[in-house]
Design an enzyme around this catalytic site. Structure first.
Site, PDB file in Angstrom:
ATOM      1  N   ASP A 138     -39.677  13.024  35.954  1.00  0.00           N
ATOM      2  CA  ASP A 138     -41.220  13.099  35.087  1.00  0.00           C
ATOM      3  C   ASP A 138     -41.029  14.207  34.131  1.00  0.00           C
ATOM      4  O   ASP A 138     -40.530  15.344  34.263  1.00  0.00           O
ATOM      5  CB  ASP A 138     -42.243  13.438  36.050  1.00  0.00           C
ATOM      6  N   ILE A 139     -41.438  13.699  32.764  1.00  0.00           N
ATOM      7  CA  ILE A 139     -41.333  14.456  31.706  1.00  0.00           C
ATOM      8  C   ILE A 139     -42.065  15.864  31.698  1.00  0.00           C
ATOM      9  O   ILE A 139     -41.840  16.894  31.037  1.00  0.00           O
ATOM     10  CB  ILE A 139     -41.473  13.846  30.331  1.00  0.00           C
ATOM     11  N   ASN A 176     -50.952   6.159  41.242  1.00  0.00           N
ATOM     12  CA  ASN A 176     -52.420   5.876  40.628  1.00  0.00           C
ATOM     13  C   ASN A 176     -52.448   4.492  40.111  1.00  0.00           C
ATOM     14  O   ASN A 176     -51.494   3.803  39.545  1.00  0.00           O
ATOM     15  CB  ASN A 176     -52.441   6.878  39.242  1.00  0.00           C
ATOM     16  N   GLY A 211     -56.134   7.948  37.173  1.00  0.00           N
ATOM     17  CA  GLY A 211     -55.152   8.662  36.466  1.00  0.00           C
ATOM     18  C   GLY A 211     -53.727   7.889  35.936  1.00  0.00           C
ATOM     19  O   GLY A 211     -53.057   8.271  35.547  1.00  0.00           O
ATOM     20  N   SER A 256     -51.631   6.320  33.512  1.00  0.00           N
ATOM     21  CA  SER A 256     -51.338   6.481  31.940  1.00  0.00           C
ATOM     22  C   SER A 256     -50.417   5.570  31.760  1.00  0.00           C
ATOM     23  O   SER A 256     -50.571   5.069  30.216  1.00  0.00           O
ATOM     24  CB  SER A 256     -51.148   7.861  31.652  1.00  0.00           C
ATOM     25  N   HIS A 285     -45.355   2.731  39.224  1.00  0.00           N
ATOM     26  CA  HIS A 285     -44.489   3.778  39.503  1.00  0.00           C
ATOM     27  C   HIS A 285     -45.134   4.576  40.416  1.00  0.00           C
ATOM     28  O   HIS A 285     -46.281   4.831  40.590  1.00  0.00           O
ATOM     29  CB  HIS A 285     -44.202   4.637  38.256  1.00  0.00           C
TER      30      HIS A 285
HETATM   31  P1  AMP Z   1     -49.491   8.031  35.623  1.00  0.00           P
HETATM   32  O1  AMP Z   1     -50.309   8.947  34.668  1.00  0.00           O
HETATM   33  O2  AMP Z   1     -49.795   7.985  36.761  1.00  0.00           O
HETATM   34  O3  AMP Z   1     -49.542   6.653  34.952  1.00  0.00           O
HETATM   35  O4  AMP Z   1     -47.908   8.804  35.498  1.00  0.00           O
HETATM   36  C1  AMP Z   1     -47.140   8.533  34.224  1.00  0.00           C
HETATM   37  C2  AMP Z   1     -46.297   9.684  34.392  1.00  0.00           C
HETATM   38  O5  AMP Z   1     -45.302   9.313  33.367  1.00  0.00           O
HETATM   39  C3  AMP Z   1     -46.780  11.239  33.947  1.00  0.00           C
HETATM   40  O6  AMP Z   1     -46.740  11.888  35.226  1.00  0.00           O
HETATM   41  C4  AMP Z   1     -45.980  11.419  32.626  1.00  0.00           C
HETATM   42  O7  AMP Z   1     -45.669  12.822  32.686  1.00  0.00           O
HETATM   43  C5  AMP Z   1     -44.647  10.506  32.807  1.00  0.00           C
HETATM   44  N1  AMP Z   1     -44.011  10.370  31.493  1.00  0.00           N
HETATM   45  C6  AMP Z   1     -44.669   9.932  30.615  1.00  0.00           C
HETATM   46  N2  AMP Z   1     -43.634   9.546  29.485  1.00  0.00           N
HETATM   47  C7  AMP Z   1     -42.594  10.111  30.132  1.00  0.00           C
HETATM   48  C8  AMP Z   1     -41.184  10.034  29.624  1.00  0.00           C
HETATM   49  N3  AMP Z   1     -40.721   9.520  28.302  1.00  0.00           N
HETATM   50  N4  AMP Z   1     -40.184  10.340  30.418  1.00  0.00           N
HETATM   51  C9  AMP Z   1     -40.353  10.477  31.955  1.00  0.00           C
HETATM   52  N5  AMP Z   1     -41.831  10.504  32.226  1.00  0.00           N
HETATM   53  C10 AMP Z   1     -42.852  10.434  31.523  1.00  0.00           C
END
Ligand code: AMP
Ligand code: ZN
Length: 112
Positions: A29-30, A85, A91, A93, A98
């Site tokens: 995760d970024i 989520n 939550g 996004s 995933h």
């Molecule tokens: P969610 O908010 O549950 O949909 O999780 C999305 C996740 O993706 C968040 O924890 C972000 O930090 C992660 N995320 C967003 N963009 C990237 C990226 N380019 N590489 C890795 N993780 C990412």
């Protein structure tokens, strides 16, 4: 398709992939919320947990099959948390299913 995680799967956007096979990719995760924080996802684009179809059952069985191995890779031997989520109110996004796999610290309950 304009999907961030499909672009990561297709190597159009860089990421730190720690595991990959025919059905699944796992990358860091970024914005990590624990010392170990990775995202496990099916390579098949499915938007949300509410979009899973009966024919997808094998993919999700496979995700749970590899889960212990991936948990060990991120230091989850002493415990970990698996989170998914569904929809923005919970939550979500990125609208490609995933599972967050978090390890390396203690986790509170209930979640926020
Ligand atoms: P969610 O908010 O549950 O949909 O999780 C999305 C996740 O993706 C968040 O924890 C972000 O930090 C992660 N995320 C967003 N963009 C990237 C990226 N380019 N590489 C890795 N993780 C990412
Ligand atoms: Zn996608």
């Amino acid at each position: 398709m304009d999907c961030l995680f499909c672009k990561i799967i297709n190597r159009e956007i860089p990421s730190d992939i720690i595991y990959e096979d025919e059905h699944v990719v796992v990358f860091k995760d970024i914005s990590p919320q624990a010392p170990g924080h990775v995202l496990l996802l099916p390579k098949k684009h499915i938007g949300t947990l509410m979009d899973i179809k009966p024919e997808d059952a094998q993919i999700f069985g496979h995700i749970f099959k590899i889960l212990p191995e991936v948990a060990t890779m991120i230091g989850g031997d002493e415990g970990f948390r698996l989170v998914a989520n569904c929809y923005e109110s919970a939550g979500q996004s990125v609208f490609h299913i995933h599972f967050h796999l978090l390890a390396g610290r203690n986790f509170g309950w209930p979640p926020g």
